[in-house]
Write a protein that holds these residues in place. Structure first.
Motif, PDB file in Angstrom:
ATOM      1  N   GLY A  60     -65.806  19.682  19.806  1.00 57.65           N
ATOM      2  CA  GLY A  60     -66.027  20.124  18.440  1.00 57.65           C
ATOM      3  C   GLY A  60     -66.279  21.611  18.316  1.00 57.65           C
ATOM      4  N   LYS A  61     -65.974  22.371  19.373  1.00 56.61           N
ATOM      5  CA  LYS A  61     -66.225  23.817  19.367  1.00 56.61           C
ATOM      6  C   LYS A  61     -64.930  24.568  19.659  1.00 56.61           C
ATOM      7  N   GLU A  68     -70.890  29.485  22.758  1.00 54.17           N
ATOM      8  CA  GLU A  68     -70.816  28.162  22.147  1.00 54.17           C
ATOM      9  C   GLU A  68     -71.516  27.104  22.978  1.00 54.17           C
ATOM     10  N   ALA A  69     -71.646  27.332  24.287  1.00 55.42           N
ATOM     11  CA  ALA A  69     -72.061  26.281  25.203  1.00 55.42           C
ATOM     12  C   ALA A  69     -73.518  26.356  25.635  1.00 55.42           C
ATOM     13  N   LEU A  70     -74.217  27.462  25.353  1.00 57.16           N
ATOM     14  CA  LEU A  70     -75.520  27.688  25.981  1.00 57.16           C
ATOM     15  C   LEU A  70     -76.695  27.635  25.015  1.00 57.16           C
ATOM     16  N   GLY A  71     -76.468  27.252  23.773  1.00 59.61           N
ATOM     17  CA  GLY A  71     -77.555  27.239  22.802  1.00 59.61           C
ATOM     18  C   GLY A  71     -78.680  26.289  23.141  1.00 59.61           C
ATOM     19  N   SER A  72     -78.383  25.202  23.852  1.00 53.81           N
ATOM     20  CA  SER A  72     -79.391  24.181  24.129  1.00 53.81           C
ATOM     21  C   SER A  72     -80.255  24.506  25.336  1.00 53.81           C
ATOM     22  N   VAL A  73     -80.070  25.678  25.957  1.00 56.43           N
ATOM     23  CA  VAL A  73     -80.831  26.048  27.149  1.00 56.43           C
ATOM     24  C   VAL A  73     -81.975  26.977  26.744  1.00 56.43           C
ATOM     25  N   PRO A  74     -83.228  26.571  26.928  1.00 58.24           N
ATOM     26  CA  PRO A  74     -84.332  27.475  26.589  1.00 58.24           C
ATOM     27  C   PRO A  74     -84.382  28.656  27.545  1.00 58.24           C
ATOM     28  N   GLY A  75     -84.968  29.739  27.080  1.00 55.66           N
ATOM     29  CA  GLY A  75     -85.089  30.933  27.913  1.00 55.66           C
ATOM     30  C   GLY A  75     -83.909  31.873  27.822  1.00 55.66           C
ATOM     31  N   LEU A  76     -82.759  31.358  27.372  1.00 57.02           N
ATOM     32  CA  LEU A  76     -81.570  32.192  27.220  1.00 57.02           C
ATOM     33  C   LEU A  76     -81.452  32.696  25.790  1.00 57.02           C
ATOM     34  N   VAL A  77     -81.022  33.937  25.657  1.00 53.62           N
ATOM     35  CA  VAL A  77     -80.633  34.487  24.362  1.00 53.62           C
ATOM     36  C   VAL A  77     -79.184  34.931  24.500  1.00 53.62           C
ATOM     37  N   VAL A  78     -78.300  34.269  23.757  1.00 60.54           N
ATOM     38  CA  VAL A  78     -76.868  34.563  23.837  1.00 60.54           C
ATOM     39  C   VAL A  78     -76.443  35.110  22.487  1.00 60.54           C
ATOM     40  N   THR A 605     -69.841  13.245  14.834  1.00 61.22           N
ATOM     41  CA  THR A 605     -70.209  14.390  14.019  1.00 61.22           C
ATOM     42  C   THR A 605     -71.556  14.916  14.506  1.00 61.22           C
ATOM     43  N   ALA A 606     -71.813  16.194  14.274  1.00 63.62           N
ATOM     44  CA  ALA A 606     -73.056  16.802  14.737  1.00 63.62           C
ATOM     45  C   ALA A 606     -73.416  17.968  13.837  1.00 63.62           C
ATOM     46  N   ILE A 607     -74.700  18.212  13.744  1.00 63.65           N
ATOM     47  CA  ILE A 607     -75.198  19.395  13.055  1.00 63.65           C
ATOM     48  C   ILE A 607     -76.156  20.100  13.994  1.00 63.65           C
ATOM     49  N   GLU A 608     -76.057  21.418  14.053  1.00 65.76           N
ATOM     50  CA  GLU A 608     -76.926  22.188  14.925  1.00 65.76           C
ATOM     51  C   GLU A 608     -77.568  23.311  14.129  1.00 65.76           C
ATOM     52  N   ARG A 637     -65.405  15.328  14.687  1.00 63.94           N
ATOM     53  CA  ARG A 637     -64.255  15.180  15.583  1.00 63.94           C
ATOM     54  C   ARG A 637     -63.698  13.765  15.459  1.00 63.94           C
ATOM     55  N   PHE A 638     -62.370  13.655  15.396  1.00 63.90           N
ATOM     56  CA  PHE A 638     -61.680  12.384  15.264  1.00 63.90           C
ATOM     57  C   PHE A 638     -60.728  12.209  16.445  1.00 63.90           C
ATOM     58  N   GLU A 639     -60.553  10.965  16.867  1.00 59.25           N
ATOM     59  CA  GLU A 639     -59.662  10.695  17.996  1.00 59.25           C
ATOM     60  C   GLU A 639     -58.960   9.363  17.773  1.00 59.25           C
ATOM     61  N   GLN A 640     -57.645   9.350  18.079  1.00 61.82           N
ATOM     62  CA  GLN A 640     -56.866   8.123  17.965  1.00 61.82           C
ATOM     63  C   GLN A 640     -56.029   7.955  19.232  1.00 61.82           C
ATOM     64  N   LYS A 641     -55.939   6.729  19.714  1.00 60.21           N
ATOM     65  CA  LYS A 641     -55.123   6.424  20.881  1.00 60.21           C
ATOM     66  C   LYS A 641     -53.958   5.537  20.467  1.00 60.21           C
ATOM     67  N   VAL A 642     -52.760   5.959  20.811  1.00 55.48           N
ATOM     68  CA  VAL A 642     -51.538   5.207  20.519  1.00 55.48           C
ATOM     69  C   VAL A 642     -50.732   5.138  21.808  1.00 55.48           C
ATOM     70  N   GLY A 643     -50.847   4.030  22.518  1.00 55.59           N
ATOM     71  CA  GLY A 643     -50.155   3.885  23.783  1.00 55.59           C
ATOM     72  C   GLY A 643     -50.663   4.907  24.790  1.00 55.59           C
ATOM     73  N   ALA A 644     -49.743   5.667  25.334  1.00 56.41           N
ATOM     74  CA  ALA A 644     -50.113   6.672  26.334  1.00 56.41           C
ATOM     75  C   ALA A 644     -50.550   7.990  25.705  1.00 56.41           C
ATOM     76  N   MET A 645     -50.587   8.058  24.396  1.00 56.25           N
ATOM     77  CA  MET A 645     -50.906   9.308  23.710  1.00 56.25           C
ATOM     78  C   MET A 645     -52.281   9.239  23.059  1.00 56.25           C
ATOM     79  N   THR A 646     -52.993  10.352  23.116  1.00 60.13           N
ATOM     80  CA  THR A 646     -54.289  10.476  22.463  1.00 60.13           C
ATOM     81  C   THR A 646     -54.251  11.684  21.546  1.00 60.13           C
ATOM     82  N   PHE A 647     -54.569  11.465  20.275  1.00 57.84           N
ATOM     83  CA  PHE A 647     -54.588  12.536  19.287  1.00 57.84           C
ATOM     84  C   PHE A 647     -56.041  12.863  18.932  1.00 57.84           C
TER      85      PHE A 647
END
Length: 694
Positions: A60-61, A68-78, A605-608, A637-647
């Motif tokens: 979802g990022k 985008e990936a480090l917000g949940s780590v305390p002690g870090l300022v990004v 879905t998520a809210i931060e 985020r949405f996901e659909q699987k159709v046979g061998a394909m994932t959307f």
């Protein structure tokens, strides 16, 4: 993968004894290697280490940069500068907060290969989040086991190709003319695995004159020659041509037009081109006695940067111009041996190793004008060969005695700088300097209850000046060979607890005392001179709380409070800086929270939310502080699987409440252009498809 788990690291010796000392639920704890060098549960380690898995870091990022990936780590300022010419600004418990560009004071590793130069200056832009398996973040005293300039450690791991071959294509559009396309293929079996990823990102930028185009390539081949060994070969490439640099703004300029570029940026067309290529090899082999791990890497980096140094400021012969042009070659090797000893009622694990890193710059400086034409390459003003070499042997010991875990480490860091000045019309700045220091670490963890661990750790650290900081810190802007490294002593105590079956808590209290902190002595003509003039103290607390509230609802919370002050008076820019002043660039309080909901397969879905207190900008604390702010972001985020394909489809809105805020600051800017405004409400939409072969 089952064969690899049996043969690599030390689980065959470690797990049987560990099971006697800890409750069975401990085995479900995420495993980390950062800090301990061998695969271990973060629950038992006597220091702060957090693991962020790929799903939490990327789903979802946009996948553009590490912030985008480090917000949940305390002690870090990004801080995302919204300026791709200068990269992210990352600090760990205050280390790295002063960096004017890139990352300094934090060891940044990818699959064991440093993205930090031997002098401590590094860049995060070269890593591709598309290939991420996990991130491990280490703070506190044990960061120094990774050598000099390791105020913290951020280690990224790319995934190995596994399973039936699959190909994927993703595309996205976002606010401010941003778009991204990615194509990838991967797969593998018990003999070999592969992954190839190529992405193209371009943006007009939130601010004027902040456009960028980034092309990244990553390829990795993993081989399993036999049941006891693993070999990985990887290649990464970043092409970043003519990335515009809007520079910082004064507070008056922010109030007038927060999306504007600095007038000097437009006048000189400030911009940066980066071409980076790197090869790496990782080899691991298990023997009866222990495990051998080896990492080799080599690469090149070309940078051309047009700055906005005024023409008049380039008149002195000592001035090196307003265009930076260098070609860097770098290489290194890391070897370690890990061996465990079964002492009947305890387990002792010893690790001994040697890290060698070398970089060589063929560096020129040119005037940024020709006659009345600005922003072009003019006369040569600097011609040097710069070499930086780091050599660090180390030994670590981990001793498990039932409920008690003891850790110790000792590392000898040696960092050598050598300058060969070939532009002699303004004098000879050639010379060399070598910094050496022993950095010990000690730690203990005790399982007071089955669901409660207490720990304490202590260590010393070393932070050398970077090549950039040395370059102009001598008399008449000469090389500052007299600068000393900053040395620190850290203490940390904390606890790790399970409040329920699906809730974990980490709490850490820390104190860091630093001598000879590098500070700005003066800043004029676009150049900063540095000095060793300060003693500092940082005291703080970190809290991390993660909970699986139900089968469909997950939450995480990270809080940091830090009191970072000068503990000794000193003089900077001709002004007395009083003891008790706040260190610039370090917020006193940071709070991050995320609530993620997945009510059914194929939809999440998520809210931060993020809160950051005000930021002081320079040592006197008299300039207008960057105000505190709170932001909220939402994604689905949405996901659909159709046979061998994932959307899949993604919808995201950043800065949901459309707040105006300062996203990052330039500490100590001599022109008062401290502020880099963050974007207002911004949208992002993406879609992708994956096909998996039988």
């Amino acid at each position: 993968m089952q064969r690899l788990r049996r043969c690599v690291w030390l689980p065959t010796l470690f797990l049987p004894l560990a099971a006697q000392a800890e409750n069975a639920t401990y085995q479900a704890e995420p495993l980390v290697v950062t800090g301990s060098r061998y695969q271990a549960s973060g629950w038992r380690l006597p220091f702060s280490v957090n693991r962020v898995d790929a799903e939490q870091a990327t789903l979802g990022k946009p996948g553009v940069n590490l912030s985008e990936a480090l917000g949940s780590v305390p002690g870090l300022v990004v801080q995302n500068r919204q300026n791709y010419a200068q990269d992210l600004q990352i600090s760990s418990r205050g280390f790295g907060a002063r960096s004017a560009f890139g990352i300094r004071g934090i060891k940044l590793l990818v699959d064991g290969v440093p993205l930090s130069n031997p002098d401590g200056q590094g860049q995060a832009a070269t890593f591709d989040l598309d290939t991420l398996e996990r991130i491990e973040v280490l703070r506190g005293p044990f960061a120094s086991v990774y050598g000099s300039n390791s105020g913290g450690v951020i280690q990224l791991f790319s995934r190995d190709g596994e399973g039936a071959p699959k190909v994927s294509l993703d595309t996205s559009q976002a606010a401010y003319g941003s778009s991204r396309t990615r194509v990838a293929a991967e797969g593998g079996n018990d003999k070999a695995g592969f992954i190839v990823n190529r992405s193209h990102f371009e943006t007009n930028g939130y601010r004027d004159h902040s456009g960028a185009i980034l092309d990244k390539t990553f390829a990795k081949l993993t081989l399993y020659p036999d049941d006891v060994s693993k070999l990985s070969l990887s290649f990464s490439e970043l092409d970043q041509n003519d990335t515009q640099d809007p520079q910082g703004l004064t507070w008056a300029q922010v109030q007038s037009d927060r999306r504007a570029a600095a007038p000097s940026a437009l006048q000189f067309d400030t911009r940066k081109t980066v071409d980076h290529r790197q090869f790496a090899l990782n080899y691991e082999r298990s023997f009866t006695a222990g495990t051998w791990q080896s990492t080799l890497y080599s690469g090149t980096r070309r940078v051309i940067q047009y700055q906005s140094i005024p023409v008049a400021a380039q008149i002195p012969a000592s001035q090196s111009g307003g265009v930076i042009d260098f070609e860097r070659s770098f290489h290194g090797i890391g070897n370690r041996w890990i061996q465990s000893f079964d002492l009947v009622s305890s387990l002792l694990t010893l690790t001994t190793g040697l890290d060698y890193d070398h970089s060589r710059d063929d560096r020129q400086g040119y005037e940024n004008f020709v006659g009345d034409t600005l922003g072009v390459k003019g006369n040569l003003r600097r011609d040097e060969r710069n070499e930086v070499t780091s050599l660090s042997p180390y030994v670590q010991a981990a001793w498990q005695l039932g409920k008690l875990d003891l850790q110790a480490g000792l590392r000898h860091s040696q960092v050598a700088f050598d300058v060969d000045d070939r532009f002699l019309s303004n004098g000879d700045d050639s010379g060399s300097v070598t910094y050496r220091e022993l950095t010990p670490t000690l730690g203990a963890s005790y399982a007071l209850l089955p669901d409660l661990n207490l720990y304490a750790s202590w260590g010393k650290g070393l932070e050398t000046p970077t090549l950039n900081e040395l370059s102009y810190s001598g008399p008449d802007n000469s090389f500052g060979f007299d600068l000393k490294p900053a040395t620190s002593e850290q203490i940390e105590v904390g606890l790790k607890a399970r409040l329920a079956d699906a809730t974990s808590l980490q709490l850490a209290l820390f104190q860091i005392d630093t001598d000879d902190e590098l500070v700005v002595e003066s800043a004029s003509g676009g150049r900063s001179r540095f000095q060793n003039a300060a003693q500092t103290r940082r005291r703080g607390a970190e809290l991390a709380l993660e909970s699986q509230l139900s089968d469909t609802l997950r939450s995480s919370l990270a809080y940091t409070q830090i009191d970072a002050t000068y503990s000794k008076d000193f003089t900077s820019n001709g002004r007395l800086i009083d003891s008790g002043n706040r260190l610039p660039g370090i917020p006193a309080r940071t709070l991050y929270g995320e609530l993620a909901w997945q009510p059914l397969d194929g939809f999440s879905t998520a809210i931060e939310g993020l809160y950051r207190s005000e930021l002081y900008l320079e040592d006197s604390n008299t300039a207008k502080a960057a105000p505190s702010y709170a932001l909220f972001n939402w994604q689905a985020r949405f996901e659909q699987k159709v046979g061998a394909m994932t959307f899949n489809q993604v919808l995201r809105i950043d800065n949901l409440l459309d707040r105006e805020y300062i996203g990052s600051v330039i500490v100590g800017d001599g022109n008062g252009r401290y502020y880099e405004p963050g974007p207002e409400r911004a949208w992002y939409v993406g879609a992708g498809v994956q096909y998996q072969f039988d």
